[in-house]
Design a protein around this motif. Structure first.
Motif, PDB file in Angstrom:
ATOM      1  N   ASP A 232       0.816  -1.215   0.000  1.00 37.61           N
ATOM      2  CA  ASP A 232       0.000   0.000   0.000  1.00 37.61           C
ATOM      3  C   ASP A 232       0.851   1.267   0.000  1.00 37.61           C
ATOM      4  OD1 ASP A 232      -2.292  -1.448   0.020  1.00 37.61           O
ATOM      5  OD2 ASP A 232      -2.504  -1.441   2.211  1.00 37.61           O
ATOM      6  N   SER A 233       2.174   1.131  -0.025  1.00 33.94           N
ATOM      7  CA  SER A 233       2.998   2.341   0.028  1.00 33.94           C
ATOM      8  C   SER A 233       2.758   3.174  -1.228  1.00 33.94           C
ATOM      9  CB  SER A 233       4.486   1.976   0.124  1.00 33.94           C
ATOM     10  OG  SER A 233       4.983   1.624  -1.154  1.00 33.94           O
ATOM     11  N   PRO A 234       2.792   4.506  -1.115  1.00 31.35           N
ATOM     12  CA  PRO A 234       2.548   5.356  -2.284  1.00 31.35           C
ATOM     13  C   PRO A 234       3.498   5.044  -3.434  1.00 31.35           C
ATOM     14  CG  PRO A 234       2.737   6.698  -0.276  1.00 31.35           C
ATOM     15  CD  PRO A 234       3.045   5.289   0.119  1.00 31.35           C
ATOM     16  N   GLU A 235       4.744   4.660  -3.117  1.00 28.38           N
ATOM     17  CA  GLU A 235       5.723   4.358  -4.173  1.00 28.38           C
ATOM     18  C   GLU A 235       5.297   3.117  -4.965  1.00 28.38           C
ATOM     19  OE1 GLU A 235       6.530   4.789  -0.921  1.00 28.38           O
ATOM     20  OE2 GLU A 235       7.359   6.826  -1.093  1.00 28.38           O
ATOM     21  N   ASP A 236       4.891   2.084  -4.239  1.00 27.92           N
ATOM     22  CA  ASP A 236       4.474   0.859  -4.923  1.00 27.92           C
ATOM     23  C   ASP A 236       3.178   1.076  -5.707  1.00 27.92           C
ATOM     24  OD1 ASP A 236       6.630  -0.677  -4.137  1.00 27.92           O
ATOM     25  OD2 ASP A 236       5.601  -1.554  -2.396  1.00 27.92           O
ATOM     26  N   VAL A 237       2.244   1.788  -5.096  1.00 29.42           N
ATOM     27  CA  VAL A 237       0.961   2.027  -5.773  1.00 29.42           C
ATOM     28  C   VAL A 237       1.187   2.819  -7.059  1.00 29.42           C
ATOM     29  CG1 VAL A 237      -1.275   3.220  -5.581  1.00 29.42           C
ATOM     30  CG2 VAL A 237      -0.427   1.817  -3.667  1.00 29.42           C
ATOM     31  N   ALA A 238       2.068   3.824  -7.003  1.00 24.21           N
ATOM     32  CA  ALA A 238       2.345   4.629  -8.206  1.00 24.21           C
ATOM     33  C   ALA A 238       3.026   3.779  -9.272  1.00 24.21           C
ATOM     34  CB  ALA A 238       3.214   5.832  -7.846  1.00 24.21           C
ATOM     35  N   ALA A 239       3.959   2.931  -8.860  1.00 22.38           N
ATOM     36  CA  ALA A 239       4.663   2.080  -9.826  1.00 22.38           C
ATOM     37  C   ALA A 239       3.688   1.099 -10.478  1.00 22.38           C
ATOM     38  CB  ALA A 239       5.803   1.326  -9.130  1.00 22.38           C
ATOM     39  N   ALA A 240       2.806   0.531  -9.666  1.00 21.22           N
ATOM     40  CA  ALA A 240       1.826  -0.430 -10.203  1.00 21.22           C
ATOM     41  C   ALA A 240       0.856   0.277 -11.143  1.00 21.22           C
ATOM     42  CB  ALA A 240       1.079  -1.119  -9.059  1.00 21.22           C
ATOM     43  N   GLY A 241       0.472   1.495 -10.785  1.00 18.43           N
ATOM     44  CA  GLY A 241      -0.446   2.245 -11.640  1.00 18.43           C
ATOM     45  C   GLY A 241       0.173   2.565 -12.989  1.00 18.43           C
ATOM     46  N   PHE A 242       1.441   2.915 -12.973  1.00 16.37           N
ATOM     47  CA  PHE A 242       2.136   3.198 -14.231  1.00 16.37           C
ATOM     48  C   PHE A 242       2.187   1.939 -15.105  1.00 16.37           C
ATOM     49  CE2 PHE A 242       5.824   3.425 -16.960  1.00 16.37           C
ATOM     50  CZ  PHE A 242       5.709   4.693 -17.513  1.00 16.37           C
ATOM     51  N   TYR A 243       2.553   0.826 -14.479  1.00 19.63           N
ATOM     52  CA  TYR A 243       2.636  -0.450 -15.211  1.00 19.63           C
ATOM     53  C   TYR A 243       1.270  -0.839 -15.790  1.00 19.63           C
ATOM     54  CZ  TYR A 243       3.626  -5.395 -16.083  1.00 19.63           C
ATOM     55  OH  TYR A 243       3.778  -6.622 -16.668  1.00 19.63           O
ATOM     56  N   ASP A 244       0.224  -0.652 -14.982  1.00 12.48           N
ATOM     57  CA  ASP A 244      -1.139  -0.987 -15.407  1.00 12.48           C
ATOM     58  C   ASP A 244      -1.522  -0.188 -16.654  1.00 12.48           C
ATOM     59  OD1 ASP A 244      -3.435  -2.535 -14.840  1.00 12.48           O
ATOM     60  OD2 ASP A 244      -4.419  -0.849 -13.848  1.00 12.48           O
ATOM     61  N   ASN A 245      -1.190   1.107 -16.653  1.00 11.58           N
ATOM     62  CA  ASN A 245      -1.454   1.928 -17.837  1.00 11.58           C
ATOM     63  C   ASN A 245      -0.684   1.408 -19.049  1.00 11.58           C
ATOM     64  OD1 ASN A 245      -3.297   3.747 -16.853  1.00 11.58           O
ATOM     65  ND2 ASN A 245      -1.759   5.264 -16.246  1.00 11.58           N
TER      66      ASN A 245
END
Ligand code: PNW
Length: 455
Positions: A232-245
């Motif tokens: 749930d860390s903001p860094e992981d969530v942002a990285a996952a969101g980028f990958y998802d896009n």
């Protein structure tokens, strides 16, 4: 009596999927030109054990036997792909008569057996001559692809009831051009993004050319799976969101919404706004290939938790795929997570709402490498996999997601790209020395499931 959770009713359409380079063989016959996969296979170390598609399942000569296997299986539809270099040996100009004749047979033979042919125009085997002229990194290929689509419509629209343009544009972009694990083996990193745009534009132009040539019922086959954040860390969530896009919405949003996910349109070449109009030409259905979810976090560089399937990644990526622990795995090492199938279907419904056309599952399956024992292949783990995934699919349909059909990957064990013949996805075992076909236990299980749905 509780209803059978695997009874999809009489209108649901059952199929199997294959692709040209993975099964046809006969790469120098009938005037076929070389493809990028012929070239890639010849490059030392590119494909496991030096395997190639030169012979593959010899479907080019044995298609009638394979159609017989499908007839006995009871499927409604056969998804295969046209080999572009069989139709246009150098990717341009008039159709090659022998190639067109072969696909006449491959269309008429299922039709005679009561099976609808459902071809994909392009499943990664680009004519080498077009690759030499820049391939999918060059905008020119979109015009070539539209001409190719027009030629196919002219010849086959009267007999083909279901069409797909392009298979898994994300895999060609990332594996073919960004990291180089597939043909043409380019390692462009983020410079590969135009390859995505050109495939999408080629898709849109092909939809228009097919329709102009009298074809109808047109879709795409795009693979999608949930991206799960490592924490749930903001860094992981942002990285996952980028990958998802990058792996999901870069390919589905332009087709279904006429726009790119935030930040990705800027990286694209050409008159992007006008191109998006073409890319979002309405399709009749959306083909979804689904295998496994991916866990992604912020980069750590820790080789024990990063999962890159042995492919060296470009430096400085803003995300890192992680090993997904806690699930059984197929023999290919892919996690078995049936609930992720339901999750991606629900995500499509939520994200696209009224813009989402009916869905077909154009691929789903697993590599389970059981060999015959006394002539019998007891691939119980494939039966378990298909049963679990199909249960989730049925629940999704019951929850209001409009899925009209399911194509199992694959009818036959075949050439599994960079893994060569080491991974077996078939319902039918193929002995690659003798070309003997042996239906596996999963074939009999699938046949029974189809028959019961029709009762
Ligand atoms: C698909 N991934 O490829 C292809 O459409 C088939 O040709 C192939 O045989 C089948 O799935 C099994 O691999 C994929 O890295 C390749 O997530 C790679 C991925 C997914 C699908």
């Amino acid at each position: 009596m509780t209803p059978d959770p695997l009874n999809f009713g009489p209108d649901f359409r059952w199929g199997v999927s294959t692709s040209a380079y993975q099964i046809e063989g006969a790469v120098t016959e009938g005037g076929r030109g070389p493809s990028t996969w012929d070239t890639f296979c010849a490059s030392p170390g590119a494909v496991l054990n030096g395997d190639t598609g030169e012979v593959a399942c010899d479907h080019y000569h044995r298609y009638a036997e394979d159609v017989g296997l499908m007839r006995d299986l009871g499927v409604d539809v056969y998804r295969f792909s046209f080999s572009w270099p069989r139709i246009q040996p150098s990717g341009i100009g008039p159709g090659n008569a022998d190639g067109l004749d072969f696909y006449d047979r491959l269309i008429d033979s299922p039709l005679t057996a009561g099976i609808q042919p459902a071809p994909t125009l392009f499943h990664w085997d680009t004519p080498q001559a077009l690759e030499d002229a820049g391939g999918w990194a060059s905008r020119d290929i979109t015009g070539r692809f539209a001409d190719y689509a027009a030629l196919l419509a002219e010849r086959f629209a009267d007999r083909v009831p279901l069409w797909m343009t392009i298979n898994e544009p994300v895999v060609l972009t990332l594996l073919g051009y960004a990291v180089g694990g597939h043909a043409p083996g380019k390692r462009l990193g983020f410079e590969a993004l135009p390859v995505a745009h050109h495939q999408l534009l080629a898709h849109g132009r092909a939809v228009q050319a097919l329709r102009a040539g009298g074809a109808s019922n047109i879709g795409i086959a795009s693979n999608h799976a949930p991206t799960w954040s490592a924490s749930d860390s903001p860094e992981d969530v942002a990285a996952a969101g980028f990958y998802d896009n990058l792996v999901n919405w870069l390919f589905a949003d332009p087709v279904l919404l006429g726009r790119y996910p935030e930040g990705l349109g800027e990286a694209m070449p050409g008159p992007v706004a006008e191109d998006l109009e073409v890319i979002s030409t309405p399709i009749d259905w959306f083909g979804l290939n689904h295998y496994a979810p991916v866990r992604v976090g912020a980069p750590t560089g820790n080789p024990d938790t990063a999962a890159t399937d042995g492919i060296p990644m470009p430096d400085g990526l803003p995300f890192e795929p992680r090993v997904l622990e806690g699930y059984p795995r197929t023999d290919f090492g892919w996690p078995v997570v049936p609930e992720a199938f339901g999750e991606i279907l629900q995500t499509f419904k939520t994200r696209y709402g009224d813009r989402l056309p009916p869905i077909y599952i154009t691929e789903n399956g697993c590599a389970i490498n059981d060999e015959p024992v006394d002539g019998v292949v007891t691939d119980q783990r494939r039966i378990d996999y298909l049963g679990a995934y199909l249960r989730v699919l049925k629940e999704s349909i019951d929850n209001g997601i409009d899925v009209r059909g399911y194509f199992q990957w694959s009818l036959l064990d075949n050439f599994e790209w960079a893994a060569g013949y080491s991974q077996r996805f078939g319902l039918v075992h193929v002995d690659f020395k003798t070309q003997a076909r042996t239906p596996k236990a999963s074939y009999h299980w699938y046949r029974n499931l189809i028959a019961k749905s029709r009762e």
